[in-house]
Motif scaffolding. Structure first.
Motif, PDB file in Angstrom:
ATOM      1  N   ALA A  30      -1.246   9.341 -13.338  1.00  0.00           N
ATOM      2  CA  ALA A  30      -1.614   8.960 -13.494  1.00  0.00           C
ATOM      3  C   ALA A  30      -1.747   6.931 -13.102  1.00  0.00           C
ATOM      4  N   TYR A  31      -0.529   6.825 -14.040  1.00  0.00           N
ATOM      5  CA  TYR A  31       0.186   6.132 -14.003  1.00  0.00           C
ATOM      6  C   TYR A  31       0.994   5.596 -12.587  1.00  0.00           C
ATOM      7  N   GLY A  32       1.903   6.761 -11.886  1.00  0.00           N
ATOM      8  CA  GLY A  32       2.704   6.789 -10.622  1.00  0.00           C
ATOM      9  C   GLY A  32       1.558   7.450  -9.203  1.00  0.00           C
ATOM     10  N   ILE A  33       1.799   8.300  -9.443  1.00  0.00           N
ATOM     11  CA  ILE A  33       1.575   9.086  -8.183  1.00  0.00           C
ATOM     12  C   ILE A  33      -0.149   8.775  -7.712  1.00  0.00           C
ATOM     13  N   LEU A  34      -0.973   8.763  -8.750  1.00  0.00           N
ATOM     14  CA  LEU A  34      -1.968   8.018  -7.670  1.00  0.00           C
ATOM     15  C   LEU A  34      -2.480   6.586  -7.824  1.00  0.00           C
ATOM     16  N   SER A  35      -1.224   5.447  -7.974  1.00  0.00           N
ATOM     17  CA  SER A  35      -0.871   4.041  -7.906  1.00  0.00           C
ATOM     18  C   SER A  35      -0.641   3.735  -6.410  1.00  0.00           C
ATOM     19  N   SER A  36      -1.724   3.279  -6.521  1.00  0.00           N
ATOM     20  CA  SER A  36      -2.229   2.947  -4.588  1.00  0.00           C
ATOM     21  C   SER A  36      -1.183   1.655  -4.171  1.00  0.00           C
ATOM     22  N   ARG A  37      -0.193   1.608  -4.991  1.00  0.00           N
ATOM     23  CA  ARG A  37       0.827   1.227  -4.621  1.00  0.00           C
ATOM     24  C   ARG A  37       1.866   0.942  -3.683  1.00  0.00           C
ATOM     25  N   THR A  38       2.391   2.675  -3.377  1.00  0.00           N
ATOM     26  CA  THR A  38       2.718   3.156  -2.093  1.00  0.00           C
ATOM     27  C   THR A  38       2.324   2.800  -0.574  1.00  0.00           C
ATOM     28  N   LEU A  39       1.477   3.109  -0.994  1.00  0.00           N
ATOM     29  CA  LEU A  39      -0.294   3.126   0.162  1.00  0.00           C
ATOM     30  C   LEU A  39      -0.085   1.516   0.211  1.00  0.00           C
ATOM     31  N   LYS A  40       0.221   0.590  -0.637  1.00  0.00           N
ATOM     32  CA  LYS A  40      -0.360  -0.586  -0.297  1.00  0.00           C
ATOM     33  C   LYS A  40       0.898  -1.530   0.713  1.00  0.00           C
ATOM     34  N   GLN A  41       2.413  -0.692   0.196  1.00  0.00           N
ATOM     35  CA  GLN A  41       3.040  -1.168   0.805  1.00  0.00           C
ATOM     36  C   GLN A  41       3.807  -0.479   1.856  1.00  0.00           C
ATOM     37  N   ILE A  42       2.939   0.604   2.259  1.00  0.00           N
ATOM     38  CA  ILE A  42       3.419   1.290   4.050  1.00  0.00           C
ATOM     39  C   ILE A  42       2.533   0.545   4.602  1.00  0.00           C
ATOM     40  N   TYR A  43       1.461   0.024   4.266  1.00  0.00           N
ATOM     41  CA  TYR A  43       0.234   0.093   5.284  1.00  0.00           C
ATOM     42  C   TYR A  43       0.497  -1.935   5.089  1.00  0.00           C
ATOM     43  N   GLY A  44       1.552  -2.387   4.644  1.00  0.00           N
ATOM     44  CA  GLY A  44       1.748  -3.948   4.438  1.00  0.00           C
ATOM     45  C   GLY A  44       0.656  -4.961   3.835  1.00  0.00           C
ATOM     46  N   ILE A  45       0.331  -3.850   2.909  1.00  0.00           N
ATOM     47  CA  ILE A  45      -1.017  -5.112   2.377  1.00  0.00           C
ATOM     48  C   ILE A  45      -0.651  -5.248   0.825  1.00  0.00           C
TER      49      ILE A  45
END
Length: 166
Positions: A30-45
């Motif tokens: 819930a708190y880590g894997i589904l976090s959008s943070r990694t994808l946002k970092q990959i996309y640079g936003i």
């Protein structure tokens, strides 16, 4: 002749209690894997100063500038929603699992209901993020209820165990 442990109502169980592992997994899910943070970092936003508002503040601008596509922004938004829902649902699972464990529900049942919950919630998260079409998104509701039915199964087990039934 019964041993002292048996006379006191204590029994050794050969079934492993996986409840702590399920709780740890769902916290990380819930708190880590589904976090959008990694994808946002990959996309640079990703913006560390206010990451909860990245998509609101910078999402449309990222689409307009061509940094990401509309489909990617929509997926990021669904990813944030899947994570938020999993965080919200985690407390129901913790409570149900706690009641079942502490009331002495058979470990086989606790493990079985927890596995059913896990399968439903993983499928829920994946479907939430990847399914864009409205009709197919109905699968998400079925999976959400499957997870909750698992929690109700744990609670029912706790109820019946604590009231001397079964």
């Amino acid at each position: 002749m019964a041993s002292l442990a048996t006379s006191l109502g204590l029994r050794a169980s050969a079934t492993i209690n996986y409840a702590p592992a399920y709780l740890a997994f769902h916290f990380i899910w819930a708190y880590g894997i589904l976090s959008s943070r990694t994808l946002k970092q990959i996309y640079g936003i990703d913006h560390q100063e206010s990451p909860r508002y990245d998509l609101i503040k910078y999402g449309e601008a990222a689409v307009k500038s061509g940094k990401i596509t509309r489909s990617q922004l929509n997926m990021l938004q669904r990813c944030e929603s899947a994570s938020a829902n999993s965080v919200e649902n985690y407390t129901f699972f913790v409570a149900a699992l706690g009641f079942a464990t502490f009331s002495g529900v058979d470990r086989h049942l606790v493990n079985r209901w927890s596995l059913a919950y896990t399968v439903a919630r993983i499928a829920y998260g994946i479907s939430y993020i990847l399914i864009e079409r409205r009709r197919l998104a109905q699968i998400r509701g079925v999976l959400w209820w499957a997870g909750n039915v698992s929690c109700f199964g744990l609670l029912w087990g706790a109820y019946t165990k604590s009231n001397g039934r079964i």
